[in-house]
Write a protein that holds these residues in place. Structure first.
Motif, PDB file in Angstrom:
ATOM      1  N   GLY A  39       0.915  -1.290   0.053  1.00 59.55           N
ATOM      2  CA  GLY A  39       0.228  -0.042  -0.026  1.00 59.55           C
ATOM      3  C   GLY A  39       1.004   1.191  -0.071  1.00 59.55           C
ATOM      4  O   GLY A  39       2.091   1.239  -0.087  1.00 59.55           O
ATOM      5  N   GLU A  40       0.344   2.276   0.366  1.00 65.45           N
ATOM      6  CA  GLU A  40       0.854   3.667   0.336  1.00 65.45           C
ATOM      7  C   GLU A  40       0.314   4.708   1.402  1.00 65.45           C
ATOM      8  O   GLU A  40      -0.999   4.560   1.773  1.00 65.45           O
ATOM      9  N   ILE A  41       1.416   5.101   1.980  1.00 66.40           N
ATOM     10  CA  ILE A  41       0.894   6.148   3.044  1.00 66.40           C
ATOM     11  C   ILE A  41       1.385   7.708   2.667  1.00 66.40           C
ATOM     12  O   ILE A  41       2.559   7.780   2.067  1.00 66.40           O
ATOM     13  N   LYS A  42       0.778   8.607   2.966  1.00 69.24           N
ATOM     14  CA  LYS A  42       1.192   9.972   3.050  1.00 69.24           C
ATOM     15  C   LYS A  42       1.256  10.499   4.195  1.00 69.24           C
ATOM     16  O   LYS A  42       0.536  10.293   5.061  1.00 69.24           O
ATOM     17  N   GLU A  52      -3.110  21.837   1.853  1.00 69.24           N
ATOM     18  CA  GLU A  52      -2.381  20.401   2.151  1.00 69.24           C
ATOM     19  C   GLU A  52      -0.853  20.582   1.982  1.00 69.24           C
ATOM     20  O   GLU A  52      -0.625  21.076   0.715  1.00 69.24           O
ATOM     21  N   PHE A  53      -0.051  20.292   2.642  1.00 70.35           N
ATOM     22  CA  PHE A  53       1.694  19.863   2.209  1.00 70.35           C
ATOM     23  C   PHE A  53       1.894  18.615   2.595  1.00 70.35           C
ATOM     24  O   PHE A  53       1.627  18.035   3.618  1.00 70.35           O
ATOM     25  N   ILE A  54       2.355  17.915   1.545  1.00 71.64           N
ATOM     26  CA  ILE A  54       2.939  16.465   1.734  1.00 71.64           C
ATOM     27  C   ILE A  54       4.129  16.577   2.153  1.00 71.64           C
ATOM     28  O   ILE A  54       5.019  17.023   1.729  1.00 71.64           O
ATOM     29  N   GLN A  55       4.480  16.074   3.457  1.00 69.89           N
ATOM     30  CA  GLN A  55       5.759  15.976   4.071  1.00 69.89           C
ATOM     31  C   GLN A  55       6.529  14.750   3.371  1.00 69.89           C
ATOM     32  O   GLN A  55       7.716  14.617   3.109  1.00 69.89           O
ATOM     33  N   GLY A  56       5.882  13.650   2.935  1.00 68.51           N
ATOM     34  CA  GLY A  56       6.527  12.584   2.297  1.00 68.51           C
ATOM     35  C   GLY A  56       5.424  11.296   1.677  1.00 68.51           C
ATOM     36  O   GLY A  56       4.294  11.454   2.512  1.00 68.51           O
ATOM     37  N   ALA A  79      -0.432  10.829   9.407  1.00 69.31           N
ATOM     38  CA  ALA A  79      -0.317   9.775   8.200  1.00 69.31           C
ATOM     39  C   ALA A  79      -1.519   9.284   7.974  1.00 69.31           C
ATOM     40  O   ALA A  79      -2.328   8.905   8.975  1.00 69.31           O
ATOM     41  N   VAL A  80      -1.815   9.023   6.653  1.00 72.20           N
ATOM     42  CA  VAL A  80      -3.174   8.653   6.186  1.00 72.20           C
ATOM     43  C   VAL A  80      -2.797   7.840   5.071  1.00 72.20           C
ATOM     44  O   VAL A  80      -2.030   7.805   4.051  1.00 72.20           O
ATOM     45  N   ALA A  81      -3.536   6.632   4.982  1.00 71.91           N
ATOM     46  CA  ALA A  81      -3.466   5.543   3.834  1.00 71.91           C
ATOM     47  C   ALA A  81      -3.926   6.356   2.506  1.00 71.91           C
ATOM     48  O   ALA A  81      -5.198   6.845   2.726  1.00 71.91           O
ATOM     49  N   ALA A 165       2.243  19.169  -6.752  1.00 69.58           N
ATOM     50  CA  ALA A 165       2.086  20.513  -6.155  1.00 69.58           C
ATOM     51  C   ALA A 165       2.229  20.469  -4.562  1.00 69.58           C
ATOM     52  O   ALA A 165       2.690  21.351  -4.012  1.00 69.58           O
ATOM     53  N   ASP A 166       1.588  19.426  -4.044  1.00 71.60           N
ATOM     54  CA  ASP A 166       1.545  19.351  -2.490  1.00 71.60           C
ATOM     55  C   ASP A 166       3.126  19.181  -2.058  1.00 71.60           C
ATOM     56  O   ASP A 166       3.463  19.604  -0.828  1.00 71.60           O
TER      57      ASP A 166
END
Length: 197
Positions: A39-42, A52-56, A79-81, A165-166
């Motif tokens: 899966g993937e987490i942001k 929103e700003f995505i840290q990773g 952190a969210v899936a 963008a994020d």
């Protein structure tokens, strides 16, 4: 990151999260080491205007959220899936025992953290730049280097325009315009809406 058999030997539990489900929230105190099975987490946070700003972004085999775990500080981001995700969770005390008893794993963890610090340093200087095209190229080149693509081989960008963008602090409209400009300059190519460098 940490071998599965070692995690299981130390009692790691498997957890499952649906797309959109939070793993932890900004401000929570860390209690577990997390490593993604699938899966993937942001990790993200929001400014006062709600942008929103995505840290990773983290996927199969990646760990996330360790700096606050080591420091006993609240998470600076949530952190969210971003897809259905399975991961290992190992309590902090057990995680630290694992690192003490497996020096090679400890060194690998240090290298992983150093790589993230390097990324943050690069992106911090780029975000302060007003040149959207330069920010985007720097981000893409960073991800290309992380997955060790050959300099001569075309790299397929797996990030969406919204994620770009994020990650760069830009608006998605700015990213779309900048990508079109970069394509005209020959810095990128676009094939079936996919970006290549």
């Amino acid at each position: 990151m940490i071998e599965e058999d070692i995690l299981l030997e130390f009692g790691a539990r498997k957890l499952h999260f649906k797309k959109g489900e939070p793993i932890f929230s900004q401000g929570d105190l860390p209690k577990y080491y997390y490593q993604i099975i699938s899966g993937e987490i942001k990790m993200n946070n929001y400014n006062e205007e709600g942008k929103e700003f995505i840290q990773g972004l983290f996927s199969n085999g990646n760990c996330f959220g360790e700096p606050p775990l080591f420091l006993d500080r609240p998470y600076p981001a949530g952190a969210v899936a971003t897809s259905d995700t399975s991961l290992y969770a190992l309590p902090k005390e057990t995680f630290l025992k694992l690192l003490h008893s497996h020096p090679d794993t400890n060194v690998a963890m240090t290298v992983n953290l150093a790589q993230r610090l390097y990324y943050k340093a690069i992106m911090a200087s780029e975000i302060s730049s007003q040149d959207a095209e330069h920010r985007i190229i720097t981000l893409i080149d960073y991800f290309k280097n992380v997955i060790n693509e050959s300099e001569n081989e075309q790299y397929k960008v797996t990030l969406t325009r919204q994620q770009i963008a994020d990650l760069t602090g830009l608006r998605v409209e700015t990213v779309i315009r900048a990508i079109k400009s970069l394509e005209k300059q020959g810095e990128l190519s676009i094939n079936e809406r996919k970006i290549y460098r």
